[in-house]
Enzyme design. Structure first.
Site, short mmCIF file in Angstrom:
data_model
loop_
_atom_site.label_atom_id
_atom_site.label_comp_id
_atom_site.label_asym_id
_atom_site.label_seq_id
_atom_site.Cartn_x
_atom_site.Cartn_y
_atom_site.Cartn_z
N CYS A 173 4.09 -4.61 -4.28
CA CYS A 173 4.14 -3.32 -4.98
C CYS A 173 4.36 -2.16 -4.02
CB CYS A 173 2.85 -3.09 -5.76
SG CYS A 173 2.51 -4.31 -7.04
N GLY B 108 -3.33 -2.65 -2.61
CA GLY B 108 -3.19 -3.76 -3.53
C GLY B 108 -2.12 -4.71 -3.06
N CYS B 109 -1.44 -5.34 -3.97
CA CYS B 109 -0.40 -6.30 -3.65
C CYS B 109 0.69 -5.66 -2.80
CB CYS B 109 0.20 -6.84 -4.95
SG CYS B 109 1.64 -7.88 -4.70
N PHE B 110 1.02 -6.27 -1.68
CA PHE B 110 2.02 -5.65 -0.81
C PHE B 110 3.43 -5.68 -1.38
CE2 PHE B 110 1.53 -9.58 2.23
CZ PHE B 110 2.14 -10.42 1.33
#
Length: 180
Positions: free
Chosen positions: A17, A13-15
């Site tokens: 995170c 997902g979002c890097f």
């Protein structure tokens, strides 16, 4: 430089995170957000966000296997994102947010296959795991403003709503793996 360091690359997902999670782990010496798995050379965040480059947002990190095992790193990976949603993590939707373990060695590939098989057999998740296991290709570092994003922007709504709960879960479930 420590010659015993190994490298791993995960997309979950979002890097922002995944970077925030792995920066907290004992034995992880560096974490770099970036892009991999696509065809566009030297992509920008804007290009990757558009979903047309084939790249996933990922992190590349170095770790000391005498302090933390690759297996532990995989367990954290599966516990801190949803490996059952195809091309999506929460409100982040698109192939750039897919779940991928990029392997650099046969040992990493085998370890990833083994943990997915175990999690599947144990019915750990309510839906099938869609995480793919792919050979590591070219990794492109993200722009500087993405590095240490959570540490620099922890008060922002996205960080509070998405990253802070992941870090809380990390602390509760993996306290023994965290830095002091």
């Amino acid at each position: 430089m420590n010659n015993s360091l190994e490298t791993a690359v995960f997309a979950g997902g979002c890097f922002w995170c995944t970077e925030a999670v792995y920066l907290k782990l004992r034995g992880v010496s560096s974490v770099v957000p970036g892009y991999t798995g696509g065809l566009t050379q030297n992509p920008t965040y804007e290009q990757v966000s558009g979903g047309n480059t084939g790249h996933a947002e990922a992190i590349k990190f170095e770790y000391d296997p005498t302090q933390i095992s690759y297996r532990d790193l995989l367990e954290v990976f599966f516990a801190t994102h949803d490996p059952t949603t195809l091309n999506r993590q929460g409100n982040d939707v698109g192939t750039q947010y897919r779940s991928v373990i990029y392997y650099a060695t046969d040992e990493q590939k085998q370890a990833a296959e083994k943990i997915i098989a175990e999690l599947t057999t144990e019915n750990t998740f309510n839906s099938p795991i869609v995480t793919t296991i792919e050979p590591l290709g070219e990794f492109y570092e993200a722009e500087d403003y993405h590095k240490n994003y959570y540490e620099r922007n922890s008060g922002q709504p996205y960080c509070q709503a998405v990253i802070s709960p992941k870090l809380k879960k990390l602390k509760e479930k993996f306290a023994s793996l965290l830095t002091d």
